[in-house]
Enzyme design. Structure first.
Site, PDB file in Angstrom:
ATOM      1  N   GLU A 137       1.988  -1.437 -17.352  1.00  0.00           N
ATOM      2  CA  GLU A 137       2.963  -0.995 -16.359  1.00  0.00           C
ATOM      3  C   GLU A 137       4.333  -1.583 -16.694  1.00  0.00           C
ATOM      4  OE1 GLU A 137       2.038  -1.209 -12.234  1.00  0.00           O
ATOM      5  OE2 GLU A 137       0.071  -0.296 -12.497  1.00  0.00           O
ATOM      6  N   HIS A 179       8.586   2.421 -11.116  1.00  0.00           N
ATOM      7  CA  HIS A 179       7.675   1.838 -12.092  1.00  0.00           C
ATOM      8  C   HIS A 179       6.692   2.866 -12.623  1.00  0.00           C
ATOM      9  CE1 HIS A 179       4.978   0.482  -8.709  1.00  0.00           C
ATOM     10  NE2 HIS A 179       4.041   0.743  -9.594  1.00  0.00           N
ATOM     11  N   ASP A 195       2.482  -1.556  -3.703  1.00  0.00           N
ATOM     12  CA  ASP A 195       3.812  -0.971  -3.906  1.00  0.00           C
ATOM     13  C   ASP A 195       4.470  -0.672  -2.568  1.00  0.00           C
ATOM     14  OD1 ASP A 195       3.398  -0.923  -6.689  1.00  0.00           O
ATOM     15  OD2 ASP A 195       2.604   1.118  -6.630  1.00  0.00           O
ATOM     16  N   HIS A 226       2.933   3.950 -14.000  1.00  0.00           N
ATOM     17  CA  HIS A 226       1.477   3.809 -14.002  1.00  0.00           C
ATOM     18  C   HIS A 226       0.981   4.467 -15.288  1.00  0.00           C
ATOM     19  CE1 HIS A 226       1.160   3.638  -9.312  1.00  0.00           C
ATOM     20  NE2 HIS A 226       1.561   2.495  -9.836  1.00  0.00           N
TER      21      HIS A 226
END
Length: 146
Positions: free
Chosen positions: A22, A84, A97, A86
């Site tokens: 990540e 972000h 999150d 994944h």
């Protein structure tokens, strides 16, 4: 929210570089159309003090305050939220999150009562990327954007 193609390409580039872990950063920009739409004008990659694994990302802070102060003082851009990656076909944020985004929304330090969260993920069995976005408010359910 609008993310121009150049910033989308930049996000995907950070994700390709991250490979199977990540990664993430922050979204910067302005509010337009009488403050009803956020325009992302730039994105950052992960600060050097970030922690990244295959299943988690903790964004660091090194260098961000200086960048934010410079952009704020020039009236060029503001903190809009987080993004972000994944590295799997998981297009939504995790409960962790969402908790983080609620903390940001409630924090006076961020000055952002409705932060955005963009998740970049891989499509099933491909090397193509998908972006999903949501708006977060303190103590309220996130709103998914299309």
């Amino acid at each position: 929210m609008r993310i121009p193609e150049i910033q989308q390409v930049e996000l995907v580039s950070f994700c390709r570089k991250a490979g199977h872990v990540e990664t993430g950063g922050i979204l910067l920009g302005k509010y337009i159309e009488a403050d009803s739409c956020a325009l992302v004008t730039s994105v950052t990659g992960p600060p050097p003090d970030s922690r990244r694994t295959k299943f988690t990302f903790q964004r660091g802070v090194k260098g961000l305050q200086r960048l934010l102060d410079r952009l704020w003082n020039k009236n060029e851009a503001y903190y809009l939220g987080e993004w972000h990656f994944h590295p799997a076909p998981v297009p939504n944020g995790s409960p962790q999150d969402y908790r983080q985004m609620q903390r940001i929304a409630a924090s006076q330090d961020y000055g952002c009562p409705e932060p955005l969260l963009v998740i970049v993920s891989l499509l099933d069995n491909t090397t193509e990327f998908r972006l999903t976005a949501s708006v977060h408010r303190s103590k309220l359910q996130p709103i998914t954007l299309s």
